[in-house]
Design an enzyme around this catalytic site. Structure first.
Site, PDB file in Angstrom:
ATOM      1  N   HIS A 107      34.833  43.402  30.931  1.00  0.00           N
ATOM      2  CA  HIS A 107      35.351  43.474  32.295  1.00  0.00           C
ATOM      3  C   HIS A 107      34.543  44.435  33.171  1.00  0.00           C
ATOM      4  CE1 HIS A 107      39.433  42.791  34.505  1.00  0.00           C
ATOM      5  NE2 HIS A 107      38.452  42.881  35.371  1.00  0.00           N
ATOM      6  N   LYS A 137      39.088  38.669  29.691  1.00  0.00           N
ATOM      7  CA  LYS A 137      38.150  39.806  29.717  1.00  0.00           C
ATOM      8  C   LYS A 137      38.648  40.962  28.861  1.00  0.00           C
ATOM      9  CE  LYS A 137      37.408  38.525  34.541  1.00  0.00           C
ATOM     10  NZ  LYS A 137      38.745  38.203  35.063  1.00  0.00           N
ATOM     11  N   TYR A 197      45.197  41.966  33.739  1.00  0.00           N
ATOM     12  CA  TYR A 197      46.040  41.338  34.760  1.00  0.00           C
ATOM     13  C   TYR A 197      47.489  41.188  34.285  1.00  0.00           C
ATOM     14  CZ  TYR A 197      41.462  39.860  36.669  1.00  0.00           C
ATOM     15  OH  TYR A 197      40.173  39.822  37.141  1.00  0.00           O
ATOM     16  N   ASP A 199      40.597  31.897  35.396  1.00  0.00           N
ATOM     17  CA  ASP A 199      40.029  33.218  35.112  1.00  0.00           C
ATOM     18  C   ASP A 199      41.143  34.264  35.081  1.00  0.00           C
ATOM     19  OD1 ASP A 199      37.356  34.983  35.227  1.00  0.00           O
ATOM     20  OD2 ASP A 199      38.915  35.969  36.418  1.00  0.00           O
TER      21      ASP A 199
HETATM   22  P1  NDP Z   1      39.892  36.281  46.744  1.00  0.00           P
HETATM   23  O1  NDP Z   1      38.630  36.560  47.463  1.00  0.00           O
HETATM   24  O2  NDP Z   1      39.997  35.076  45.906  1.00  0.00           O
HETATM   25  O3  NDP Z   1      41.047  36.286  47.854  1.00  0.00           O
HETATM   26  C1  NDP Z   1      42.400  36.145  47.513  1.00  0.00           C
HETATM   27  C2  NDP Z   1      43.213  36.442  48.776  1.00  0.00           C
HETATM   28  O4  NDP Z   1      42.855  35.513  49.792  1.00  0.00           O
HETATM   29  C3  NDP Z   1      44.694  36.347  48.565  1.00  0.00           C
HETATM   30  O5  NDP Z   1      45.298  37.324  49.394  1.00  0.00           O
HETATM   31  C4  NDP Z   1      45.031  34.946  49.080  1.00  0.00           C
HETATM   32  O6  NDP Z   1      46.337  34.908  49.602  1.00  0.00           O
HETATM   33  C5  NDP Z   1      44.006  34.775  50.197  1.00  0.00           C
HETATM   34  N1  NDP Z   1      43.585  33.373  50.329  1.00  0.00           N
HETATM   35  C6  NDP Z   1      43.209  32.527  49.346  1.00  0.00           C
HETATM   36  N2  NDP Z   1      42.879  31.332  49.834  1.00  0.00           N
HETATM   37  C7  NDP Z   1      43.052  31.402  51.180  1.00  0.00           C
HETATM   38  C8  NDP Z   1      42.899  30.473  52.228  1.00  0.00           C
HETATM   39  N3  NDP Z   1      42.492  29.224  51.988  1.00  0.00           N
HETATM   40  N4  NDP Z   1      43.163  30.884  53.488  1.00  0.00           N
HETATM   41  C9  NDP Z   1      43.588  32.145  53.731  1.00  0.00           C
HETATM   42  N5  NDP Z   1      43.751  33.083  52.771  1.00  0.00           N
HETATM   43  C10 NDP Z   1      43.487  32.710  51.490  1.00  0.00           C
HETATM   44  O7  NDP Z   1      40.269  37.620  45.936  1.00  0.00           O
HETATM   45  P2  NDP Z   1      40.519  38.080  44.441  1.00  0.00           P
HETATM   46  O8  NDP Z   1      40.282  39.540  44.461  1.00  0.00           O
HETATM   47  O9  NDP Z   1      41.809  37.587  43.918  1.00  0.00           O
HETATM   48  O10 NDP Z   1      39.345  37.420  43.580  1.00  0.00           O
HETATM   49  C11 NDP Z   1      39.444  36.151  42.985  1.00  0.00           C
HETATM   50  C12 NDP Z   1      39.448  36.266  41.488  1.00  0.00           C
HETATM   51  O11 NDP Z   1      38.298  36.961  41.016  1.00  0.00           O
HETATM   52  C13 NDP Z   1      40.602  37.094  40.913  1.00  0.00           C
HETATM   53  O12 NDP Z   1      41.838  36.433  40.978  1.00  0.00           O
HETATM   54  C14 NDP Z   1      40.093  37.364  39.540  1.00  0.00           C
HETATM   55  O13 NDP Z   1      40.267  36.225  38.711  1.00  0.00           O
HETATM   56  C15 NDP Z   1      38.626  37.643  39.809  1.00  0.00           C
HETATM   57  N6  NDP Z   1      38.349  39.081  39.970  1.00  0.00           N
HETATM   58  C16 NDP Z   1      37.604  39.694  39.016  1.00  0.00           C
HETATM   59  C17 NDP Z   1      37.309  41.027  39.092  1.00  0.00           C
HETATM   60  C18 NDP Z   1      36.482  41.648  38.039  1.00  0.00           C
HETATM   61  O14 NDP Z   1      36.372  42.884  38.010  1.00  0.00           O
HETATM   62  N7  NDP Z   1      35.868  40.887  37.170  1.00  0.00           N
HETATM   63  C19 NDP Z   1      37.797  41.865  40.201  1.00  0.00           C
HETATM   64  C20 NDP Z   1      38.544  41.127  41.187  1.00  0.00           C
HETATM   65  C21 NDP Z   1      38.790  39.787  41.064  1.00  0.00           C
HETATM   66  P3  NDP Z   1      47.590  34.175  48.871  1.00  0.00           P
HETATM   67  O15 NDP Z   1      47.452  34.373  47.400  1.00  0.00           O
HETATM   68  O16 NDP Z   1      48.775  34.906  49.459  1.00  0.00           O
HETATM   69  O17 NDP Z   1      47.543  32.730  49.285  1.00  0.00           O
END
Ligand code: NDP
Length: 279
Positions: free
Chosen positions: A113, A80, A55, A50
């Protein structure tokens, strides 16, 4: 690339295509880190990626996909339409630009988006999406951050029901009413920030549930999404977390555990409110 050990269930969309129930998100992954993150995800068994124009990492996603050697038909790629590109003609152009960045000749899923109500152009954008689908540039079309009101208007004024609505959804913000509306209309709920960006993962209740199953709090939250029927797209740049986050198909939360997670949050969103976000 070696075969993944984890098999992710497929969710059937209202247009007959399927989407893996767990995918990999790349929001806030800098372009220079995206290639390695997506490569690690594909090696771990993710087949759904995604991204979004906003991004700034579509090209790196495309390079990782191309270098993986995986057949295009095994992958599910979502991007998006950004807010500045709303409108019929600009949406058509934006899709071509995203395809070029990704190095693909079709998208599996193209999403609006944000509705950005002040622009009042999401219906025109979506009509362009219908044309993109008819032209074969996009297999499935959907939306993101739409409320019930936005969805209702879209369905009244266009002819293709969105296959998904990708919205903020995690134990702190469970979107119960919106999920019920989606179910009624055959729209799949896709959860963004499924881990609440990592903030809930020290919660003692989640940790305790994880210990009961030999899993981490993050795996518990992702399993909760799976059992609710959500599609979830966790993001990580950490290879061990990338692999752990997809390893959630070998245990089952009990009904009581599901209720604990359903009711643990305070109902506050982390991201913007779609009714007022016009960025
Ligand atoms: P997430 O809820 O996926 O959380 C990501 C965070 O959690 C990062 O800081 C990561 O750290 C940490 N993390 C991931 N896995 C673990 C684990 N197993 N244990 C501990 N910490 C963990 O947040 P996002 O906001 O990135 O959402 C996911 C996806 O949703 C986005 O990447 C995007 O594709 C989508 N999205 C879409 C939006 C929209 O408007 N349509 C808005 C926001 C997101 P690290 O990377 O340092 O490991």
């Amino acid at each position: 690339m070696t075969s993944p050990t984890t098999s992710v269930p497929a969710v059937t969309l209202n247009d007959g295509h399927t989407i893996p129930q767990l995918g990999f998100g790349v929001f806030q992954v800098p372009a220079e880190e995206t290639y390695d993150a997506v490569t690690a995800a594909l090696q771990a068994g993710y087949r759904s990626i995604d991204t979004a124009k906003a991004y700034g990492n579509e090209a790196a996603v495309g390079r990782a996909i191309a270098d993986s050697g995986l057949p295009r038909g095994e992958l599910f790629v979502t991007t998006k339409l950004w807010n500045d590109d709303h409108g019929h003609d600009s949406a058509l152009q934006a899709c071509d630009a995203s395809l070029a960045e990704l190095g693909l000749d079709y998208l599996d899923l193209y999403l609006i988006h944000w509705p950005t109500p002040e622009r009042d152009r999401y219906v025109a954008s979506y009509r362009a999406f219908e044309e993109l689908q008819a032209a074969g540039k996009v297999r499935s079309i959907g939306v993101s951050n739409f409320t019930i009101d936005h969805l209702t208007r879209l369905m009244d004024e266009t002819s293709v029901v969105p296959v998904v609505n990708q919205v903020e959804l995690h134990p702190n913000f469970t979107q119960k009413e919106l999920r019920a509306f989606h179910k009624e209309h055959g729209i799949v709920t896709e959860a963004w920030s499924p881990l609440a960006q990592g903030d809930l993962l020290a919660d003692p209740a989640l940790v305790a549930i994880g210990e009961a199953h030999g899993k981490t709090a993050a795996q518990v939250v992702l399993r909760w999404h799976v059992q609710l029927g959500n599609v979830a797209i966790p993001k990580s740049v950490t290879p061990e977390r990338i692999a752990a986050n997809i390893d959630v198909f070998d245990f089952e939360l009990t009904g009581d555990e599901m209720v604990t997670i359903d009711t643990m949050g305070n109902g506050e969103r982390r991201g913007p409110d779609p009714d007022t976000f016009n960025g």
